[in-house]
Write a protein that holds these residues in place. Structure first.
Motif, PDB file in Angstrom:
ATOM      1  N   ARG A  39       1.232 -11.182  20.043  1.00 32.34           N
ATOM      2  CA  ARG A  39       1.582 -10.374  18.880  1.00 32.34           C
ATOM      3  C   ARG A  39       0.429  -9.423  18.560  1.00 32.34           C
ATOM      4  O   ARG A  39      -0.742  -9.751  18.713  1.00 32.34           O
ATOM      5  CB  ARG A  39       1.827 -11.280  17.672  1.00 32.34           C
ATOM      6  N   TYR A  40       0.808  -8.250  18.117  1.00 28.70           N
ATOM      7  CA  TYR A  40      -0.088  -7.256  17.521  1.00 28.70           C
ATOM      8  C   TYR A  40       0.457  -7.012  16.118  1.00 28.70           C
ATOM      9  O   TYR A  40       1.632  -7.280  15.841  1.00 28.70           O
ATOM     10  CB  TYR A  40       0.043  -5.923  18.259  1.00 28.70           C
ATOM     11  N   TRP A  41      -0.325  -6.460  15.242  1.00 28.78           N
ATOM     12  CA  TRP A  41       0.171  -6.004  13.946  1.00 28.78           C
ATOM     13  C   TRP A  41      -0.084  -4.510  13.854  1.00 28.78           C
ATOM     14  O   TRP A  41      -1.159  -4.027  14.220  1.00 28.78           O
ATOM     15  CB  TRP A  41      -0.520  -6.725  12.792  1.00 28.78           C
ATOM     16  N   LEU A  42       0.903  -3.781  13.372  1.00 31.96           N
ATOM     17  CA  LEU A  42       0.775  -2.357  13.108  1.00 31.96           C
ATOM     18  C   LEU A  42       0.465  -2.187  11.636  1.00 31.96           C
ATOM     19  O   LEU A  42       1.298  -2.487  10.779  1.00 31.96           O
ATOM     20  CB  LEU A  42       2.071  -1.620  13.467  1.00 31.96           C
ATOM     21  N   LEU A  43      -0.743  -1.750  11.343  1.00 33.48           N
ATOM     22  CA  LEU A  43      -1.110  -1.442   9.961  1.00 33.48           C
ATOM     23  C   LEU A  43      -0.519  -0.065   9.697  1.00 33.48           C
ATOM     24  O   LEU A  43      -1.077   0.948  10.074  1.00 33.48           O
ATOM     25  CB  LEU A  43      -2.634  -1.450   9.789  1.00 33.48           C
ATOM     26  N   ASN A  44       0.644  -0.077   9.070  1.00 35.22           N
ATOM     27  CA  ASN A  44       1.410   1.162   8.911  1.00 35.22           C
ATOM     28  C   ASN A  44       1.068   1.900   7.616  1.00 35.22           C
ATOM     29  O   ASN A  44       1.058   3.119   7.589  1.00 35.22           O
ATOM     30  CB  ASN A  44       2.906   0.846   8.948  1.00 35.22           C
ATOM     31  N   ASP A  45       0.812   1.161   6.560  1.00 37.33           N
ATOM     32  CA  ASP A  45       0.602   1.775   5.244  1.00 37.33           C
ATOM     33  C   ASP A  45      -0.587   1.129   4.549  1.00 37.33           C
ATOM     34  O   ASP A  45      -0.658  -0.095   4.457  1.00 37.33           O
ATOM     35  CB  ASP A  45       1.844   1.567   4.355  1.00 37.33           C
ATOM     36  N   LEU A  46      -1.474   1.957   4.060  1.00 36.53           N
ATOM     37  CA  LEU A  46      -2.594   1.499   3.233  1.00 36.53           C
ATOM     38  C   LEU A  46      -2.776   2.540   2.144  1.00 36.53           C
ATOM     39  O   LEU A  46      -2.925   3.730   2.437  1.00 36.53           O
ATOM     40  CB  LEU A  46      -3.874   1.365   4.054  1.00 36.53           C
ATOM     41  N   TYR A  47      -2.740   2.082   0.899  1.00 38.40           N
ATOM     42  CA  TYR A  47      -2.848   3.035  -0.204  1.00 38.40           C
ATOM     43  C   TYR A  47      -3.510   2.367  -1.402  1.00 38.40           C
ATOM     44  O   TYR A  47      -3.198   1.225  -1.751  1.00 38.40           O
ATOM     45  CB  TYR A  47      -1.461   3.540  -0.620  1.00 38.40           C
ATOM     46  N   VAL A  48      -4.419   3.097  -2.019  1.00 38.86           N
ATOM     47  CA  VAL A  48      -5.027   2.710  -3.285  1.00 38.86           C
ATOM     48  C   VAL A  48      -4.871   3.888  -4.231  1.00 38.86           C
ATOM     49  O   VAL A  48      -5.166   5.033  -3.871  1.00 38.86           O
ATOM     50  CB  VAL A  48      -6.514   2.323  -3.117  1.00 38.86           C
ATOM     51  N   ASN A  49      -4.384   3.608  -5.430  1.00 38.93           N
ATOM     52  CA  ASN A  49      -4.209   4.650  -6.441  1.00 38.93           C
ATOM     53  C   ASN A  49      -5.516   5.415  -6.619  1.00 38.93           C
ATOM     54  O   ASN A  49      -6.592   4.823  -6.675  1.00 38.93           O
ATOM     55  CB  ASN A  49      -3.769   4.003  -7.761  1.00 38.93           C
ATOM     56  N   GLU A  50      -5.398   6.738  -6.717  1.00 35.92           N
ATOM     57  CA  GLU A  50      -6.594   7.593  -6.762  1.00 35.92           C
ATOM     58  C   GLU A  50      -7.536   7.255  -7.906  1.00 35.92           C
ATOM     59  O   GLU A  50      -8.745   7.484  -7.809  1.00 35.92           O
ATOM     60  CB  GLU A  50      -6.192   9.064  -6.802  1.00 35.92           C
ATOM     61  N   ASN A  51      -7.033   6.699  -8.999  1.00 32.66           N
ATOM     62  CA  ASN A  51      -7.897   6.332 -10.126  1.00 32.66           C
ATOM     63  C   ASN A  51      -8.693   5.066  -9.879  1.00 32.66           C
ATOM     64  O   ASN A  51      -9.554   4.704 -10.691  1.00 32.66           O
ATOM     65  CB  ASN A  51      -7.062   6.151 -11.397  1.00 32.66           C
ATOM     66  N   HIS A  52      -8.409   4.376  -8.769  1.00 36.27           N
ATOM     67  CA  HIS A  52      -9.072   3.099  -8.483  1.00 36.27           C
ATOM     68  C   HIS A  52      -9.802   3.110  -7.148  1.00 36.27           C
ATOM     69  O   HIS A  52     -10.213   2.058  -6.663  1.00 36.27           O
ATOM     70  CB  HIS A  52      -8.032   1.972  -8.511  1.00 36.27           C
ATOM     71  N   ARG A  53      -9.984   4.278  -6.569  1.00 32.98           N
ATOM     72  CA  ARG A  53     -10.678   4.375  -5.280  1.00 32.98           C
ATOM     73  C   ARG A  53     -12.183   4.235  -5.483  1.00 32.98           C
ATOM     74  O   ARG A  53     -12.705   4.459  -6.562  1.00 32.98           O
ATOM     75  CB  ARG A  53     -10.331   5.695  -4.597  1.00 32.98           C
ATOM     76  N   GLY A  54     -12.846   3.842  -4.408  1.00 32.00           N
ATOM     77  CA  GLY A  54     -14.296   3.688  -4.444  1.00 32.00           C
ATOM     78  C   GLY A  54     -14.741   2.353  -5.011  1.00 32.00           C
ATOM     79  O   GLY A  54     -15.935   2.150  -5.254  1.00 32.00           O
TER      80      GLY A  54
END
Length: 152
Positions: free
Chosen positions: A76-91
């Protein structure tokens, strides 16, 4: 990873809003009802693994992975398809926390690894992924065929 956990149906409202923001980032039109339906199907059908991160009950980001397989490695492999952090919480380290949850999934499912794709112009992602141990794979060409009858 005190703030990261697997998404549940109870997360749908907040997760759908984040997913909609993610799609808008990739130049798709806002459609929260469709996003909610899509995510609900993924969770109910166990088609993907979705992890969420947040503070004080407010979701700030998510990662979604799809199972695939390597025929040559017979694993098995995993496809990391989506990664998102709301712009107000980045960093604040949320992306790295989500990636660590994805790595834990790989370990627990005995997968041989994880694949992802990001745009050449995604400066943040192109710094983030190598800092989390991903290696850029330049020895292949990536191709896509799009079914124009189904393209949204």
């Amino acid at each position: 990873m005190k703030n990261t956990r697997k998404a549940t149906l109870e997360d749908l409202e907040q997760l759908s809003a984040l997913f909609d923001q993610y799609r808008i980032f990739y130049h798709k039109e806002s459609d929260i009802p469709a996003a909610e339906n899509f995510l609900k199907e993924r969770i109910q059908n166990e088609d993907s693994e979705i992890f969420v991160v947040g503070d004080n009950g407010i979701l700030t980001g998510f990662v979604q992975l799809y199972p695939i397989f390597s025929s040559t490695r017979m694993q098995r492999y995993w496809l990391l398809n989506d990664l998102y952090v709301n712009e107000n919480h980045r960093g604040k380290g949320y992306s790295k926390e989500l990636i660590e949850a994805a790595k834990d999934l790989c370990r627990s499912s005995n997968a041989c690894g994880m694949l992802l794709e990001t745009g050449k112009s995604n400066d943040v992602g192109n710094r983030l992924y190598p800092s989390c141990g991903f290696e850029r794979y330049d020895s292949v060409n990536f191709y896509e065929w799009t079914n124009t009858m189904r393209n949204r």
